[in-house]
Scaffold this motif. Sequence first.
Motif, short mmCIF file in Angstrom:
data_model
loop_
_atom_site.label_atom_id
_atom_site.label_comp_id
_atom_site.label_asym_id
_atom_site.label_seq_id
_atom_site.Cartn_x
_atom_site.Cartn_y
_atom_site.Cartn_z
N ALA A 10 -11.00 -6.28 -4.75
CA ALA A 10 -9.67 -5.79 -5.09
C ALA A 10 -8.90 -6.83 -5.89
O ALA A 10 -8.18 -6.51 -6.84
CB ALA A 10 -8.91 -5.43 -3.81
N ARG A 15 -11.54 -1.34 -8.41
CA ARG A 15 -11.17 -0.36 -7.42
C ARG A 15 -12.37 -0.02 -6.55
O ARG A 15 -13.42 0.37 -7.08
CB ARG A 15 -10.64 0.91 -8.10
CG ARG A 15 -10.25 2.02 -7.14
CD ARG A 15 -9.05 1.63 -6.30
NE ARG A 15 -7.91 1.35 -7.17
CZ ARG A 15 -6.92 0.56 -6.84
NH1 ARG A 15 -6.94 -0.07 -5.69
NH2 ARG A 15 -5.91 0.35 -7.66
N PRO A 19 -13.60 3.96 0.53
CA PRO A 19 -12.30 3.64 1.13
C PRO A 19 -12.45 2.62 2.25
O PRO A 19 -13.39 2.68 3.05
CB PRO A 19 -11.83 4.99 1.68
CG PRO A 19 -12.55 6.01 0.85
CD PRO A 19 -13.90 5.40 0.56
N THR A 22 -7.40 -2.40 4.06
CA THR A 22 -7.17 -3.71 3.47
C THR A 22 -5.97 -4.43 4.06
O THR A 22 -5.73 -5.59 3.73
CB THR A 22 -6.98 -3.59 1.95
OG1 THR A 22 -5.93 -2.64 1.68
CG2 THR A 22 -8.26 -3.10 1.29
N GLU A 23 -5.21 -3.76 4.92
CA GLU A 23 -4.08 -4.41 5.58
C GLU A 23 -3.79 -3.71 6.90
O GLU A 23 -3.83 -2.49 6.99
CB GLU A 23 -2.82 -4.37 4.70
CG GLU A 23 -1.63 -5.10 5.33
CD GLU A 23 -0.39 -5.04 4.47
OE1 GLU A 23 0.01 -6.09 3.93
OE2 GLU A 23 0.20 -3.94 4.32
N THR A 102 -3.02 -0.07 5.51
CA THR A 102 -3.20 0.36 4.13
C THR A 102 -4.69 0.55 3.89
O THR A 102 -5.49 -0.32 4.25
CB THR A 102 -2.64 -0.68 3.15
OG1 THR A 102 -1.23 -0.80 3.34
CG2 THR A 102 -2.90 -0.26 1.71
N ASP A 104 -7.40 1.17 0.87
CA ASP A 104 -7.62 1.18 -0.58
C ASP A 104 -8.84 2.03 -0.90
O ASP A 104 -9.75 2.18 -0.08
CB ASP A 104 -7.81 -0.25 -1.09
CG ASP A 104 -7.41 -0.39 -2.54
OD1 ASP A 104 -7.11 0.64 -3.17
OD2 ASP A 104 -7.41 -1.52 -3.05
N GLY A 108 -6.11 4.66 -4.89
CA GLY A 108 -5.22 3.51 -4.88
C GLY A 108 -4.84 3.15 -3.46
O GLY A 108 -5.32 3.75 -2.50
N PRO A 109 -3.96 2.17 -3.26
CA PRO A 109 -3.55 1.79 -1.91
C PRO A 109 -2.71 2.90 -1.26
O PRO A 109 -1.67 3.30 -1.79
CB PRO A 109 -2.72 0.52 -2.13
CG PRO A 109 -3.09 0.03 -3.48
CD PRO A 109 -3.41 1.26 -4.28
N ARG A 111 -0.67 3.93 2.18
CA ARG A 111 -0.05 3.33 3.37
C ARG A 111 0.19 4.38 4.44
O ARG A 111 0.64 5.50 4.17
CB ARG A 111 1.29 2.69 3.01
CG ARG A 111 1.20 1.41 2.19
CD ARG A 111 2.59 0.95 1.78
NE ARG A 111 3.46 0.74 2.95
CZ ARG A 111 3.71 -0.44 3.50
NH1 ARG A 111 3.15 -1.53 3.01
NH2 ARG A 111 4.53 -0.53 4.53
N VAL A 131 2.00 6.64 -1.20
CA VAL A 131 1.18 6.08 -2.27
C VAL A 131 2.11 5.65 -3.39
O VAL A 131 2.87 6.47 -3.93
CB VAL A 131 0.17 7.11 -2.82
CG1 VAL A 131 -0.56 6.54 -4.02
CG2 VAL A 131 -0.84 7.50 -1.76
N GLN A 196 -8.70 9.91 2.16
CA GLN A 196 -9.05 8.51 1.96
C GLN A 196 -8.70 7.68 3.19
O GLN A 196 -9.50 6.83 3.63
CB GLN A 196 -8.32 7.96 0.73
CG GLN A 196 -8.57 6.46 0.49
CD GLN A 196 -8.05 6.01 -0.84
OE1 GLN A 196 -8.48 6.50 -1.89
NE2 GLN A 196 -7.11 5.06 -0.85
#
Length: 409
Positions: A10, A15, A19, A22-23, A102, A104, A108-109, A111, A131, A196
């Motif tokens: 990332a 990308r 999926p 990542t947080e 989150t 990814d 995209g990311p 939340r 998003v 995702q």
Amino acid sequence: MTVSCGRTRAEAGVRPDRPSVTELRLSAFAAHRGAEFPLGPVSLFAGPSGSGKSSALRAYEALARLGGGAELAEVFPDPAACVPERARPDAQRRRGFRIGCTADGPEGPVRLDVAVQAEPELRIVGERLTVGGLTLLETALRDPGRRVVQAAWHTAGLTPVTRGPLPDDRLGTALLPLRVAGRTDGQCQVIAAAEQMVVALRSVFACDPLPRSMRTAPPLGAGRLLRGCGNLAEVLLRTRAECGRRHGLLIDAVRAGCAGPVHDVLAETVTGVTGVTGVTSVTGVTGLTGVPGGAGGAVRALLDRGDGLRTPLGRLGDGELRYLALALVLLTGPGVLDVDPAGEVPAALQTLTVLADGFDRDLDVRQRDRLVQLAVRMGERGHIRLVGAVSDASWAAGLGGVTVVDLKP
């Protein structure tokens, strides 16, 4: 809290096709307040006892189970333990906690943030899926007397927002693909973002190998490794027969982490568990998945020393047993581990996340380093991610592919 990490895909501007989370955010959960933890292919939570390592992994597992559609009461059997200790109830005597993450991926990311009321009744009182700053789903508790929340999701058609009730004991994001029609671009965006998030969360295996349980001969069962790895011998029986390449990698790992020479790792059926008599070799046996427990007796595992000596796993030390179990986990996948993958999504688009509390427990330096190297190598291929808790991770700071989250008490 301090964080150090190696360069990830990332960060390189690539990308991810699969999926992945990542947080992890713990806005108010157990000992954590306003915490945001970055996660990479290999993430290690480090800190002394009481710093919140286990609770961070517990929150991750809870989100994963909610993403799989589990009911709130199943995920949080003791919800009061998740409420921050000094949190005071409001005028209606309500207390709760907030967690999020989150994910990814191709969209995209994405939340996800969830607010849970723990007292006086356990229920989801708020949820938000976003998003790029755009709110795709938002729920709120409007009537405490009803067991539903009012939901509003993005439509972007003639009606910009669609409203409707959702149950207050399940994650709304996991229900969206079944509730949203997908007739407009906005609805399709909602479905894609929700899917995702669900795919990123669902394939999780929480693992804490218990050496005592691995010293006994388990009965034949479904051949899927359990959380405590008590049926390790049974799973070795299956994996040795089904995938020679990965079994060869396991042998290499065992050679590097166990004392003495290792020629092979064997599994044998035992017709009489007491005294371990009537042993029959099953090398080459296939089709063991789904064998009823007890139908073929019990199974024991051994290390073939290459000189005619075979050492039962029960004779190995605690560290060797934990090392062997964790190596097996990192070298297998959802089909062998007791997880709930998204069956409607091709395996090539999923990533298994291993949660390992006490990852370094009973391991020596050589075993610990070897397992992390193995996790990094598997993570680079995109098949497995590792989130572990360790007492100290100063040795891992700066390692490529490893994210270290240093928690302070």
